[in-house]
Design a protein around this motif. Structure first.
Motif, PDB file in Angstrom:
ATOM      1  N   GLU A  88       0.829  -1.199   0.000  1.00 60.12           N
ATOM      2  CA  GLU A  88       0.000   0.000   0.000  1.00 60.12           C
ATOM      3  C   GLU A  88       0.872   1.260   0.000  1.00 60.12           C
ATOM      4  O   GLU A  88       1.970   1.265   0.539  1.00 60.12           O
ATOM      5  CB  GLU A  88      -0.910   0.015   1.231  1.00 60.12           C
ATOM      6  N   HIS A  89       0.358   2.314  -0.596  1.00 59.84           N
ATOM      7  CA  HIS A  89       0.966   3.651  -0.547  1.00 59.84           C
ATOM      8  C   HIS A  89       2.353   3.690  -1.184  1.00 59.84           C
ATOM      9  O   HIS A  89       3.192   4.510  -0.789  1.00 59.84           O
ATOM     10  CB  HIS A  89       1.050   4.153   0.887  1.00 59.84           C
ATOM     11  N   LEU A  90       2.617   2.833  -2.169  1.00 58.79           N
ATOM     12  CA  LEU A  90       3.914   2.900  -2.830  1.00 58.79           C
ATOM     13  C   LEU A  90       4.055   4.162  -3.680  1.00 58.79           C
ATOM     14  O   LEU A  90       5.152   4.501  -4.117  1.00 58.79           O
ATOM     15  CB  LEU A  90       4.134   1.653  -3.696  1.00 58.79           C
ATOM     16  N   ASN A  91       2.924   4.859  -3.946  1.00 56.55           N
ATOM     17  CA  ASN A  91       3.023   6.131  -4.660  1.00 56.55           C
ATOM     18  C   ASN A  91       3.641   7.212  -3.785  1.00 56.55           C
ATOM     19  O   ASN A  91       4.005   8.278  -4.264  1.00 56.55           O
ATOM     20  CB  ASN A  91       1.648   6.581  -5.155  1.00 56.55           C
ATOM     21  N   VAL A  92       3.768   6.952  -2.480  1.00 58.55           N
ATOM     22  CA  VAL A  92       4.505   7.825  -1.565  1.00 58.55           C
ATOM     23  C   VAL A  92       5.848   7.144  -1.322  1.00 58.55           C
ATOM     24  O   VAL A  92       5.917   6.110  -0.672  1.00 58.55           O
ATOM     25  CB  VAL A  92       3.742   8.028  -0.249  1.00 58.55           C
ATOM     26  N   ASP A  93       6.911   7.712  -1.862  1.00 55.77           N
ATOM     27  CA  ASP A  93       8.166   6.976  -1.997  1.00 55.77           C
ATOM     28  C   ASP A  93       9.067   7.077  -0.775  1.00 55.77           C
ATOM     29  O   ASP A  93      10.294   7.145  -0.897  1.00 55.77           O
ATOM     30  CB  ASP A  93       8.917   7.446  -3.233  1.00 55.77           C
ATOM     31  N   LEU A 181      14.168  18.902  -1.584  1.00 54.17           N
ATOM     32  CA  LEU A 181      14.370  20.181  -0.931  1.00 54.17           C
ATOM     33  C   LEU A 181      13.163  20.456  -0.038  1.00 54.17           C
ATOM     34  O   LEU A 181      12.023  20.401  -0.485  1.00 54.17           O
ATOM     35  CB  LEU A 181      14.529  21.285  -1.973  1.00 54.17           C
ATOM     36  N   SER A 182      13.428  20.723   1.210  1.00 53.83           N
ATOM     37  CA  SER A 182      12.356  20.929   2.187  1.00 53.83           C
ATOM     38  C   SER A 182      11.375  21.999   1.724  1.00 53.83           C
ATOM     39  O   SER A 182      11.769  23.085   1.289  1.00 53.83           O
ATOM     40  CB  SER A 182      12.963  21.330   3.533  1.00 53.83           C
ATOM     41  N   MET A 183      10.094  21.658   1.808  1.00 49.88           N
ATOM     42  CA  MET A 183       8.986  22.560   1.467  1.00 49.88           C
ATOM     43  C   MET A 183       8.950  22.912  -0.012  1.00 49.88           C
ATOM     44  O   MET A 183       8.335  23.896  -0.421  1.00 49.88           O
ATOM     45  CB  MET A 183       9.019  23.830   2.322  1.00 49.88           C
ATOM     46  N   GLN A 184       9.592  22.069  -0.822  1.00 49.07           N
ATOM     47  CA  GLN A 184       9.473  22.207  -2.275  1.00 49.07           C
ATOM     48  C   GLN A 184       9.302  20.827  -2.893  1.00 49.07           C
ATOM     49  O   GLN A 184       9.870  20.526  -3.942  1.00 49.07           O
ATOM     50  CB  GLN A 184      10.681  22.943  -2.861  1.00 49.07           C
ATOM     51  N   THR A 185       8.522  20.001  -2.210  1.00 48.33           N
ATOM     52  CA  THR A 185       8.222  18.652  -2.695  1.00 48.33           C
ATOM     53  C   THR A 185       6.777  18.343  -2.327  1.00 48.33           C
ATOM     54  O   THR A 185       6.279  18.819  -1.299  1.00 48.33           O
ATOM     55  CB  THR A 185       9.202  17.632  -2.077  1.00 48.33           C
ATOM     56  N   PRO A 186       6.063  17.579  -3.139  1.00 47.90           N
ATOM     57  CA  PRO A 186       4.633  17.376  -2.882  1.00 47.90           C
ATOM     58  C   PRO A 186       4.311  16.812  -1.508  1.00 47.90           C
ATOM     59  O   PRO A 186       3.319  17.215  -0.896  1.00 47.90           O
ATOM     60  CB  PRO A 186       4.218  16.411  -4.002  1.00 47.90           C
ATOM     61  N   ILE A 187       5.125  15.888  -0.995  1.00 47.99           N
ATOM     62  CA  ILE A 187       4.810  15.303   0.312  1.00 47.99           C
ATOM     63  C   ILE A 187       4.831  16.371   1.397  1.00 47.99           C
ATOM     64  O   ILE A 187       4.022  16.346   2.334  1.00 47.99           O
ATOM     65  CB  ILE A 187       5.778  14.147   0.640  1.00 47.99           C
ATOM     66  N   ASP A 188       5.752  17.325   1.304  1.00 51.00           N
ATOM     67  CA  ASP A 188       5.783  18.426   2.272  1.00 51.00           C
ATOM     68  C   ASP A 188       4.617  19.390   2.036  1.00 51.00           C
ATOM     69  O   ASP A 188       3.859  19.704   2.952  1.00 51.00           O
ATOM     70  CB  ASP A 188       7.097  19.205   2.156  1.00 51.00           C
ATOM     71  N   ASN A 189       4.502  19.864   0.823  1.00 49.96           N
ATOM     72  CA  ASN A 189       3.576  20.963   0.556  1.00 49.96           C
ATOM     73  C   ASN A 189       2.112  20.537   0.635  1.00 49.96           C
ATOM     74  O   ASN A 189       1.234  21.355   0.902  1.00 49.96           O
ATOM     75  CB  ASN A 189       3.874  21.575  -0.808  1.00 49.96           C
ATOM     76  N   ASP A 190       1.858  19.246   0.425  1.00 49.60           N
ATOM     77  CA  ASP A 190       0.478  18.752   0.445  1.00 49.60           C
ATOM     78  C   ASP A 190       0.170  17.935   1.694  1.00 49.60           C
ATOM     79  O   ASP A 190      -0.805  17.184   1.714  1.00 49.60           O
ATOM     80  CB  ASP A 190       0.205  17.900  -0.793  1.00 49.60           C
ATOM     81  N   GLN A 191       0.977  18.071   2.745  1.00 48.75           N
ATOM     82  CA  GLN A 191       0.781  17.222   3.920  1.00 48.75           C
ATOM     83  C   GLN A 191      -0.620  17.342   4.494  1.00 48.75           C
ATOM     84  O   GLN A 191      -1.236  16.345   4.882  1.00 48.75           O
ATOM     85  CB  GLN A 191       1.812  17.568   5.007  1.00 48.75           C
ATOM     86  N   ILE A 192      -1.137  18.545   4.584  1.00 50.48           N
ATOM     87  CA  ILE A 192      -2.472  18.722   5.172  1.00 50.48           C
ATOM     88  C   ILE A 192      -3.522  18.047   4.304  1.00 50.48           C
ATOM     89  O   ILE A 192      -4.412  17.350   4.805  1.00 50.48           O
ATOM     90  CB  ILE A 192      -2.781  20.210   5.368  1.00 50.48           C
ATOM     91  N   ARG A 193      -3.415  18.215   2.998  1.00 51.51           N
ATOM     92  CA  ARG A 193      -4.386  17.587   2.103  1.00 51.51           C
ATOM     93  C   ARG A 193      -4.273  16.065   2.150  1.00 51.51           C
ATOM     94  O   ARG A 193      -5.288  15.359   2.108  1.00 51.51           O
ATOM     95  CB  ARG A 193      -4.189  18.114   0.677  1.00 51.51           C
ATOM     96  N   ILE A 194      -3.051  15.552   2.244  1.00 48.39           N
ATOM     97  CA  ILE A 194      -2.858  14.102   2.326  1.00 48.39           C
ATOM     98  C   ILE A 194      -3.482  13.534   3.597  1.00 48.39           C
ATOM     99  O   ILE A 194      -4.099  12.467   3.588  1.00 48.39           O
ATOM    100  CB  ILE A 194      -1.354  13.753   2.272  1.00 48.39           C
TER     101      ILE A 194
END
Length: 366
Positions: A88-93, A181-194
């Motif tokens: 599961e969640h392999l789209n989150v690397d 780069l911190s705060m310039q990657t989808p996992i960081d920037n979209d954490q709340i939405r995720i």
């Protein structure tokens, strides 16, 4: 998709079959094959499971016996295998990222991280690492529910400054395109939405509602707006980068018998500026009264430790405070998106929401 890097940089190109995807795949034969890419001629002769934690990323503790090649290589009998065995969640690397970290960067950190004997990935989100069983060192794993006190926090910040100083402004951080780069990657920037589904569950939980200010409960959408303000603030900075643990809370450390930390769980490793780790760790460790009493002194001490390590271009005390008061929102959204079934987090929500009021975080970011 929340994958950050898709390069084909497998460390062992002679491996053509996929990494194990199920716990049942972990056998002496499989371990012999994998370790053999790094240690030709090695054989795992027996395997005993001594512990397991199953979640998105499973940790499997093993007791192994080796042939002479394995013994000569210095691989201990007690190891831990960590990978995604759920599929599961392999789209989150994050597993792939952690494996890359251990392969490429952990050697430069010495005893600040666990010794890794094998790290590999499949470029599809899966990553697998085999590293030492830290419990054999005779220390203990730190917990988010521990009371660390001001003295314990001083020690933690000294260790954190050493970690940040090790690759401060280092060319190594720009040589690895896989390192986000911190705060310039989808996992960081979209954490709340995720994590919005978890946030919604907690906002409906009476235990959480007791510690969250009424003004926030009336308008929870302001969290995303404030977080976007933090992203914009961070992206406007031009100070040196260092290596970040990224998920730097008290539970992601092993405390050795001498009191110093080994930093664990590098699934959110980043290049970035230190205030993310510093703020997240410090506010998580201190009670509200301890933070109010000591935060300025602790920030000063952390800065002095950086300078003592020989780094340059360190922000002054007031600049650090301005970063600190804004980065509160990062830890706040992390703990608001944490379920107690993962880690007990009510007290941490209280600490971060209170700090956001005390430090004017909302006003600084909105």
């Amino acid at each position: 998709m929340y994958r950050g890097y898709s390069g084909d940089d497998k460390p062992y190109p002679q491996r053509h079959s996929p990494l194990p995807r199920q716990l049942s795949d972990i056998t002496p034969a499989t371990l012999t094959r994998l370790l053999g890419y790094r240690y030709p001629g090695i054989a795992v002769e027996s395997m005993e499971v001594t512990g397991i934690i199953e979640s998105h990323t499973t940790k499997l503790w093993l007791r192994l016996t080796f042939n002479g090649v394995g013994r000569d290589a210095g691989i201990p009998a007690h190891v831990c295998v960590k990978a995604n065995f759920t599929g599961e969640h392999l789209n989150v690397d994050i597993c792939e990222l952690e494996a890359r970290f251990y392969h490429y960067l952990s050697p430069s950190l010495g005893d600040q991280v666990a010794t890794c004997y094998y790290a590999d990935w499949d470029n599809d989100g899966q990553g697998l690492i085999i590293f030492e069983d830290l419990e054999q060192r005779g220390g203990r794993f730190s917990q988010t529910t521990d009371h660390h006190g001001i003295e314990g926090t001083v020690q933690a910040l000294e260790d954190l400054a050493k970690l940040h100083a090790t690759l401060w402004n280092s060319p190594a951080l720009t040589q690895h395109p896989w390192l986000p780069l911190s705060m310039q990657t989808p996992i960081d920037n979209d954490q709340i939405r995720i994590m919005q589904y978890c946030i919604d569950l907690n906002l409906a939980n009476p235990n959480y509602r007791k510690v969250i200010p009424a003004t926030f409960l009336e308008n929870p959408d302001r969290l995303q707006s404030a977080y976007d303000g933090l992203i914009a603030w961070e992206q406007a900075q031009d100070s040196p980068y260092c290596l970040l643990l990224g998920d730097c809370h008290p539970g992601n450390a092993y405390i050795k018998p001498d009191g110093h930390r080994i930093w664990i769980d590098w699934q959110l490793a980043r290049k970035g500026r230190p205030w993310r780790d510093l703020t997240y760790l410090m506010i998580s460790m201190l009670t509200i009264d301890e933070r109010r009493q000591s935060e300025r002194d602790l920030l000063r001490h952390y800065r002095e430790c950086l300078l003592a390590c020989g780094v340059t271009a360190v922000a002054d005390e007031q600049q650090i405070f301005e970063h600190y008061r804004r980065w509160v929102i990062y830890g706040l959204q992390v703990w608001l998106g944490n379920l107690d079934s993962w880690q007990v987090g009510v007290h941490l929500n209280e600490r971060f929401f209170t700090a956001a009021v005390d430090l004017g975080t909302w006003q600084a970011l909105l």
